[in-house]
Design a protein around this motif. Sequence first.
Motif: not given
Length: 218
Positions: A35-37, A23-29
Motif C-alpha cells: 500500500r505504501d508503494l 496491500f498489507g504484504r511487504p513490497s521490495g522497498c
Amino acid sequence: MDLFARSWTALRTAVAGLPDEDFGRPSGCTGWLVRDLVCHLIIDAQDVLITLVTPAETEPTRDAVTYWTVSGTPPTGDDPLDALTMRLAAAYEDPGLLKFHLDDVGSAAGRAARLADPALRVSTRGEVLTAGDYLSAYVLEWTLHHLDLVMHLPDAAGPPPEGLARLRESIERISGAAFPASFSDEDVLLVGTGRRAPTEAETRELGGQASALPFVLG
C-alpha cells in the motif's frame, strides 16, 4: 515514449488486479508495504503531470541516465518523506481508494506523456531535461517499482521484458560496467540496486565489481 507508456500501463494494470489483502504484504522497498508503494506511485504520477507543464528556457542539464543520482547507501525506510508516504497510505484505509486514485491520476499522467513533445524542455528537481529524456528516465522508475510490487506476490504479473532490458542498459551505463552475461535482466536490476544480495556464485562472477554494489538510485 512508447516504452514509458507500456511500462506505466503494465504497472497500473498489475496494481488494479491485486486483491485487497495483498496491500498489507511487504513490497521490495525497505520498510514499505504494498500500500505504501502504491501511494508512492500516486505521488510519482503527480510529479510527471507537474513536470510536463513546467517548461524551461535553458539548455538541458541532465539526460535520461544522468537524471539519477547514485549512492552506495541503501534506504532504511526512516527518511521523513518515506514516513509521510506511509502515513498517507494508511489514511486511505480502503485499498479500493488507492486503486481508484492511482487509476485516476495515473491515467492523466499517461495521457500527458502521449501528448508531450519529446523535444520540449522541462524543469524538475532544479534540473532541465527534454520531455523525452524525462519520460525515458521514468521507465527505470516504473520498472524497478514493478519489481518491488511483485517481489512477494508470486501470482502478480511482472514488468514487460523490454522495460527490463532497457533498465539493464541504463544500470550498466550508470555504473560504467557491464554485468556478466549469465545474469538475467531481472538479476541485474535486483542485485545491482541492492534489492537482493548476490549469491556466492554471482559474487565470484562479478569479481571486483561486487565491491561497488549496490547502486542506489535517487
